[in-house]
Design a protein around this motif. Structure first.
Motif, PDB file in Angstrom:
ATOM      1  N   GLY A  26       0.802  -1.234   0.000  1.00  0.00           N
ATOM      2  CA  GLY A  26       0.000   0.000   0.000  1.00  0.00           C
ATOM      3  C   GLY A  26       0.830   1.278   0.000  1.00  0.00           C
ATOM      4  N   ARG A  30       4.411   2.855  -1.993  1.00  0.00           N
ATOM      5  CA  ARG A  30       4.285   3.963  -2.958  1.00  0.00           C
ATOM      6  C   ARG A  30       5.179   5.135  -2.514  1.00  0.00           C
ATOM      7  NH1 ARG A  30      -1.029   5.545  -1.733  1.00  0.00           N
ATOM      8  NH2 ARG A  30      -0.152   7.115  -0.351  1.00  0.00           N
ATOM      9  N   LYS A  39       4.270   7.663   6.385  1.00  0.00           N
ATOM     10  CA  LYS A  39       3.394   7.996   7.517  1.00  0.00           C
ATOM     11  C   LYS A  39       3.116   6.778   8.389  1.00  0.00           C
ATOM     12  CE  LYS A  39       1.059   9.975   4.384  1.00  0.00           C
ATOM     13  NZ  LYS A  39       0.115   9.902   3.458  1.00  0.00           N
ATOM     14  N   ASP A  40       2.687   5.706   7.741  1.00  0.00           N
ATOM     15  CA  ASP A  40       2.457   4.483   8.507  1.00  0.00           C
ATOM     16  C   ASP A  40       2.716   3.285   7.604  1.00  0.00           C
ATOM     17  OD1 ASP A  40       0.238   4.554   6.878  1.00  0.00           O
ATOM     18  OD2 ASP A  40      -1.072   5.319   8.447  1.00  0.00           O
ATOM     19  N   TYR A  89     -18.193  -3.519  -2.398  1.00  0.00           N
ATOM     20  CA  TYR A  89     -18.198  -2.902  -1.085  1.00  0.00           C
ATOM     21  C   TYR A  89     -19.638  -2.721  -0.589  1.00  0.00           C
ATOM     22  CZ  TYR A  89     -13.225  -1.899  -0.846  1.00  0.00           C
ATOM     23  OH  TYR A  89     -11.869  -2.010  -0.743  1.00  0.00           O
ATOM     24  N   ARG A 110      -6.650  -6.886  -6.083  1.00  0.00           N
ATOM     25  CA  ARG A 110      -7.929  -6.293  -5.665  1.00  0.00           C
ATOM     26  C   ARG A 110      -7.783  -4.786  -5.439  1.00  0.00           C
ATOM     27  NH1 ARG A 110      -7.606  -4.720  -0.240  1.00  0.00           N
ATOM     28  NH2 ARG A 110      -5.962  -5.819   0.874  1.00  0.00           N
ATOM     29  N   ARG A 111      -6.594  -4.258  -5.528  1.00  0.00           N
ATOM     30  CA  ARG A 111      -6.334  -2.876  -5.098  1.00  0.00           C
ATOM     31  C   ARG A 111      -6.656  -1.860  -6.181  1.00  0.00           C
ATOM     32  NH1 ARG A 111      -3.186  -2.870  -0.217  1.00  0.00           N
ATOM     33  NH2 ARG A 111      -3.019  -5.014   0.482  1.00  0.00           N
ATOM     34  N   ASP A 112      -6.706  -0.576  -5.781  1.00  0.00           N
ATOM     35  CA  ASP A 112      -7.233   0.443  -6.698  1.00  0.00           C
ATOM     36  C   ASP A 112      -6.315   0.818  -7.867  1.00  0.00           C
ATOM     37  OD1 ASP A 112      -5.550   1.809  -4.930  1.00  0.00           O
ATOM     38  OD2 ASP A 112      -7.033   3.294  -4.302  1.00  0.00           O
ATOM     39  N   ASN A 116      -0.512   1.528  -6.036  1.00  0.00           N
ATOM     40  CA  ASN A 116      -0.924   1.082  -4.694  1.00  0.00           C
ATOM     41  C   ASN A 116      -0.957  -0.447  -4.631  1.00  0.00           C
ATOM     42  OD1 ASN A 116      -1.230   3.585  -3.609  1.00  0.00           O
ATOM     43  ND2 ASN A 116      -3.408   3.755  -4.093  1.00  0.00           N
ATOM     44  N   ASP A 154     -15.796   0.395  -5.407  1.00  0.00           N
ATOM     45  CA  ASP A 154     -15.709   1.387  -4.335  1.00  0.00           C
ATOM     46  C   ASP A 154     -15.535   2.781  -4.960  1.00  0.00           C
ATOM     47  OD1 ASP A 154     -15.335   2.973  -2.171  1.00  0.00           O
ATOM     48  OD2 ASP A 154     -13.418   2.110  -1.556  1.00  0.00           O
ATOM     49  N   ARG A 157     -12.859   5.589  -4.724  1.00  0.00           N
ATOM     50  CA  ARG A 157     -11.619   5.590  -5.511  1.00  0.00           C
ATOM     51  C   ARG A 157     -11.619   6.731  -6.533  1.00  0.00           C
ATOM     52  NH1 ARG A 157     -11.679  -0.975  -6.017  1.00  0.00           N
ATOM     53  NH2 ARG A 157     -10.423  -1.376  -4.150  1.00  0.00           N
ATOM     54  N   ARG A 160     -10.142   9.349  -4.645  1.00  0.00           N
ATOM     55  CA  ARG A 160      -8.732   9.031  -4.403  1.00  0.00           C
ATOM     56  C   ARG A 160      -7.877   9.354  -5.634  1.00  0.00           C
ATOM     57  NH1 ARG A 160      -7.081   5.549  -0.361  1.00  0.00           N
ATOM     58  NH2 ARG A 160      -5.883   4.193  -1.743  1.00  0.00           N
ATOM     59  N   ARG A 163      -7.258  12.931  -5.535  1.00  0.00           N
ATOM     60  CA  ARG A 163      -6.339  13.232  -4.426  1.00  0.00           C
ATOM     61  C   ARG A 163      -4.887  12.937  -4.841  1.00  0.00           C
ATOM     62  NH1 ARG A 163      -3.614   9.562  -0.061  1.00  0.00           N
ATOM     63  NH2 ARG A 163      -5.566   8.528   0.405  1.00  0.00           N
ATOM     64  N   PHE A 164      -4.664  11.757  -5.443  1.00  0.00           N
ATOM     65  CA  PHE A 164      -3.286  11.412  -5.838  1.00  0.00           C
ATOM     66  C   PHE A 164      -2.794  12.375  -6.914  1.00  0.00           C
ATOM     67  CE2 PHE A 164      -4.583   7.073  -4.208  1.00  0.00           C
ATOM     68  CZ  PHE A 164      -3.764   7.132  -3.086  1.00  0.00           C
ATOM     69  N   ARG A 194     -16.050  10.073   4.379  1.00  0.00           N
ATOM     70  CA  ARG A 194     -14.987   9.487   3.542  1.00  0.00           C
ATOM     71  C   ARG A 194     -14.617  10.436   2.410  1.00  0.00           C
ATOM     72  NH1 ARG A 194     -16.219   4.010   1.181  1.00  0.00           N
ATOM     73  NH2 ARG A 194     -14.006   3.521   1.285  1.00  0.00           N
ATOM     74  N   LYS A 201      -7.271  16.119   1.662  1.00  0.00           N
ATOM     75  CA  LYS A 201      -5.909  15.791   1.207  1.00  0.00           C
ATOM     76  C   LYS A 201      -5.655  16.446  -0.158  1.00  0.00           C
ATOM     77  CE  LYS A 201      -5.462  11.469   3.741  1.00  0.00           C
ATOM     78  NZ  LYS A 201      -5.373  10.026   3.693  1.00  0.00           N
TER      79      LYS A 201
END
Ligand code: CTP
Length: 394
Positions: A26, A30, A39-40, A89, A110-112, A116, A154, A157, A160, A163-164, A194, A201
Motif C-alpha cells: 500500500g 508507494r 506515515k504508517d 463494497y 484487488r487494489r485500486d 498502490n 468502491d 476511488r 482518491r 487526491r493522488f 470518507r 488531502k
C-alpha cells in the motif's frame, strides 16, 4: 534505514519465522518509491488473524472478519492484513464479503491503482505485477484491471484518483479518466466523512487547481456533499493555490471560486468541525471587507484577517504586503487581544454595581470591550471602575 521500516522489518521477520509470508504493501511502498516521508506501514501476510495474534504479545483485533489485526511494537501500530480478495463494497464502506487467499499477487490484484498494488519484502525488493513503478515514473494514475470495475466496487476511488493527482502532481490515464466520468454519480452513495477525508488531502496537494479543474470537467462536482453548480470561469486552474498555507484558507478559496451562496450550509454539509467552520467564515468575512475598524480586527483576529486579505489580493491581483502591513499596524494599536486582559472580571462588576447578575453583565462587557479596543477608555483599573459605575446611568 528509516526507523519505521526497521521496526516493521522486525515484525515481518517474526511472521516469517513461523513459516508465513509477509510484505510491506500500500501507501508505504508507494511513498518509499517516491522518496516521500512514510506515515504508517501496512503489512500483508499469508498468516490468518488468529495466527498473527498468537505470534505477538500485543495486538488489537480491529477487523478480524476482514483479516486485519494491529500489531503494537515499540509503541507503533502496524496493520497486518491476511492476503485477501473481496466482493463489492457493502454500503460502499467495507467489502461485503472477503475471502482469504494464499498468493500475494491475488491480494494485490484487488487494489485500486497500479502504484498502490505494489509490495516490498523486508530487503526492499519490489513486487510489482501491474507496473506501478513505471506509472509512478510517468506520473500516471491507472487502475489495476478494468477501471469501470474498480470504481463501481468502491466509488471513493474516484476521489482518491483526484487526491493522488493533486498530492503527487500526477495525470490520469485516458481509460481511467473515461471511467471516472462515467461512474461519478456513484459518489452519491459514499458517506460524506470518507469524501471529506480525500478532498481535504486534495486541497493540501501541490496541484490543487489542476485536480479541481479535472473534477469539474469529469462532472464530479454535482455529487459532492454540497453540490457545486457554478464556477468562476477559468479561475480554478489559474488561481495560485500554493500561496494559501492553511486548510481553512483553502476551503475559503473553494467557496469563493465555486460561487457558493450559503457558506455556512456548504461547510456544514462537508461535515467539517465547528472550529474549522468558524475560522473559514471569519476568513470569508475578512475577504469581503474593504475598510477595517479596530473592533472588526479585534473580533476577527489578525491571523484570519490576514488570511482573508491574502485571498482578496490573490483574486483581485492586488499587492498583499502593503495592505497587510497596514492591518498589522492597526492590530498593534489595539491594547488588548482578548477580554481576559481587562483588569476587572464579572465579580468585580457585580460588586461595583450592587446588582443581581443578569444579561446586563454581558451587555456591559461588550460595550466596555468596545470602548477599550477603540481607545476611548484607557486600560486602567481605576478609570474602568469609574466607567462601570457610570454605565447605565447616563
Ligand atoms: N478505496 C480503496 C482504499 C484503499 N485501497 C488499497 O488499500 C491500501 C491502503 O489504503 P489506505 O490505508 O487508505 O492508504 P492510502 O490511501 O493508499 O495512502 P495514505 O496513507 O496516503 O492515505 C491502498 O494503498 C490501496 O492498495 C484500495 O484499493 N481502495
Amino acid at each position: 534505514m528509516n526507523k519505521l521500516f526497521e521496526d516493521a522489518s522486525y515484525v515481518i521477520e517474526q511472521i516469517e519465522s513461523k513459516g508465513f509470508k509477509a510484505y510491506f504493501v500500500g501507501g508505504c511502498v508507494r511513498d518509499y518509491c517516491l522518496n516521500r516521508p512514510i506515515k504508517d506501514i501496512d503489512i500483508a501476510s499469508s498468516a490468518k488473524p488468529e495466527e498473527i495474534q498468537s505470534i505477538f504479545p500485543k495486538t488489537i483485533p480491529v477487523g478480524i472478519e476482514h483479516g486485519t489485526v494491529i500489531v503494537r511494537y515499540n509503541q507503533v501500530s502496524y496493520e497486518v492484513t491476511t492476503f485477501r480478495k473481496e466482493d463489492k463494497y457493502e454500503d460502499f464502506r467495507r467489502p461485503s464479503k472477503v475471502w482469504f487467499v494464499t498468493k500475494l499477487e491475488e491480494d494485490l490484484s484487488r487494489r485500486d491503482f497500479t502504484f498502490n498494488a505494489m509490495a516490498m519484502d523486508k530487503n526492499f525488493q519490489l513486487i510489482d505485477p501491474f507496473n506501478g513503478r513505471d506509472d509512478l515514473k510517468k506520473l500516471q494514475i491507472r487502475t489495476v484491471g478494468k477501471p469501470d470495475h474498480r470504481f463501481s466496487e468502491d466509488p471513493l476511488r474516484i476521489m482518491r484518483a483526484f487526491r493522488f493527482m493533486s498530492v503527487y502532481g500526477m495525470n490520469i490515464e485516458e481509460e481511467t479518466k473515461f471511467a471516472l466520468k462515467k461512474n461519478a454519480p456513484l459518489l452519491k452513495r459514499i458517506s460524506t466523512e470518507r469524501i471529506t477525508v480525500e478532498f481535504k488531502k486534495l486541497l493540501e496537494g501541490e496541484q490543487t487547481g489542476k485536480a479541481l479543474q479535472l473534477m469539474r470537467n469529469c462532472g464530479v462536482f454535482p455529487f459532492m456533499p454540497y453540490p457545486i453548480e457554478e464556477i468562476c470561469e477559468g479561475s480554478l486552474l489559474s488561481f495560485d493555490w500554493s500561496s494559501l498555507k492553511s486548510e481553512e484558507q483553502r476551503w475559503a478559496a473553494v467557496i469563493v471560486l465555486t460561487k457558493v451562496d450559503d457558506e455556512r450550509d456548504f461547510l456544514k454539509l462537508w461535515k467539517l468541525p465547528n472550529k474549522v467552520i468558524q475560522s473559514v467564515l471569519n476568513i470569508l468575512s475578512s475577504y469581503k471587507k474593504t475598510k477595517w475598524t479596530k473592533m472588526d480586527l479585534y473580533t476577527t483576529g489578525l491571523t484570519e484577517a490576514l488570511s482573508g486579505l491574502r485571498l482578496k489580493c490573490l483574486l483581485e491581483d492586488e499587492s498583499f504586503e502593503e495592505q497587510a502591513s497596514k492591518l498589522k499596524q492597526l492590530a498593534n494599536e489595539i491594547v488588548i487581544k482578548s477580554r481576559d486582559e481587562i483588569p476587572l472580571n464579572g465579580e468585580d462588576i457585580l460588586k461595583i454595581k450592587q446588582k443581581a447578575p443578569g444579561v446586563w453583565v454581558g451587555q456591559l462587557f461588550q460595550e466596555l470591550e468596545k470602548e477599550i479596543v477603540e481607545g476611548k477608555l484607557p486600560l486602567s483599573e481605576r478609570e474602568i471602575s469609574d466607567w462601570v459605575r457610570r454605565w447605565g446611568k447616563e
